[in-house]
Design a protein around this motif. Structure first.
Motif, PDB file in Angstrom:
ATOM      1  N   LYS A 166      -1.904   0.187   3.714  1.00 38.94           N
ATOM      2  CA  LYS A 166      -3.248  -0.121   3.228  1.00 38.94           C
ATOM      3  C   LYS A 166      -3.295  -0.031   1.708  1.00 38.94           C
ATOM      4  O   LYS A 166      -3.883  -0.884   1.044  1.00 38.94           O
ATOM      5  CB  LYS A 166      -4.273   0.824   3.865  1.00 38.94           C
ATOM      6  N   LEU A 201      -8.199   6.978   2.582  1.00 34.83           N
ATOM      7  CA  LEU A 201      -8.076   5.769   3.388  1.00 34.83           C
ATOM      8  C   LEU A 201      -7.691   6.070   4.828  1.00 34.83           C
ATOM      9  O   LEU A 201      -6.764   6.804   5.067  1.00 34.83           O
ATOM     10  CB  LEU A 201      -6.984   4.867   2.789  1.00 34.83           C
ATOM     11  N   GLY A 202      -8.422   5.498   5.779  1.00 35.12           N
ATOM     12  CA  GLY A 202      -7.996   5.390   7.160  1.00 35.12           C
ATOM     13  C   GLY A 202      -7.896   6.625   8.015  1.00 35.12           C
ATOM     14  O   GLY A 202      -8.485   7.637   7.745  1.00 35.12           O
ATOM     15  N   LEU A 228      -1.524   4.210   6.002  1.00 37.11           N
ATOM     16  CA  LEU A 228      -2.175   4.454   4.718  1.00 37.11           C
ATOM     17  C   LEU A 228      -1.352   3.870   3.581  1.00 37.11           C
ATOM     18  O   LEU A 228      -1.890   3.318   2.628  1.00 37.11           O
ATOM     19  CB  LEU A 228      -2.407   5.941   4.498  1.00 37.11           C
ATOM     20  N   SER A 273      -8.716  10.700   7.008  1.00 33.66           N
ATOM     21  CA  SER A 273      -7.815  11.438   6.120  1.00 33.66           C
ATOM     22  C   SER A 273      -8.538  11.770   4.823  1.00 33.66           C
ATOM     23  O   SER A 273      -9.082  10.881   4.175  1.00 33.66           O
ATOM     24  CB  SER A 273      -6.572  10.601   5.805  1.00 33.66           C
TER      25      SER A 273
END
Length: 199
Positions: A39, A27-28, A36, A124
């Motif tokens: 999220k 994620l992200g 993260l 990432s």
């Protein structure tokens, strides 16, 4: 992330037996690890995650309108253990996977993607899931006897690579002119229809 940056180093001599780590993106952005966590909490509350995929059999693809494949099966299990029960898919072109993630069009990427330093600056990565090698697709019988990219260079064979894939970087490093295509299927078709000697 640091683990991702140490996962790959440019080979002095490119050999197709060199291994590359294979992984879908996490994620992200790598610059904001705290985001993260936020999220993940948001996704757990919704119970749904949207993943992008590029239609690469057997890893992530659609079959009868359903998202399926080896990495999809693995990610469904991992996300379920994290409290996210539904995995939705968005099919996109390979070269648009990371830009789409950064633009927020989906939450994660489920694709066979080598972990490279430049990519780690953009997104990432999670831990590597599958180890694989690069291979060449050639016409039946391998008429030009191509086994390595060095063979491709020496023979002057017409090479096709997928836009954004690591093989495009290898070709560039070896100063091999390559025609780029959007998907693995496009590359295979270039070989089977005689537009390219090797994919």
């Amino acid at each position: 992330n640091a683990a991702g940056e140490n996962a790959w180093a440019a080979p002095a001599h490119i050999n197709l037996a060199d291994y590359h780590l294979f992984r879908g993106l996490a994620l992200g952005s790598p610059e904001a690890p705290g985001s993260l966590v936020d999220k993940l909490a948001e996704l757990q509350e919704k119970g749904t995650i949207t993943v992008a995929f590029a239609g690469e059999e057997p890893y992530s693809f659609e079959e009868d309108g359903e998202l399926t494949g080896a990495t999809i099966a693995l990610h469904k299990k991992v996300f379920k253990e994290m409290g996210i029960v539904e995995v939705k898919g968005v099919k996109t072109e390979w070269g648009a996977l990371i830009p789409g993630l950064k633009a927020g069009r989906y939450d994660a990427i489920s694709a066979g993607m080598s972990i490279l330093p430049d990519r780690c600056k953009e997104a990432s990565f999670g831990d590597p899931e599958i180890l694989y090698t690069t291979a060449l697709m050639v016409p039946e019988g391998n008429p030009k006897n191509l086994k390595t990219l060095d063979d491709v260079k020496k023979s002057g064979a017409k090479l096709t690579t997928m836009s954004g894939a690591i093989e495009s970087d290898y070709a560039k490093a070896l100063d091999i002119k390559a025609t780029q295509v959007k998907s693995p299927q496009d590359g295979m078709e270039a070989v089977t229809r005689g537009r390219s000697d090797v994919f």
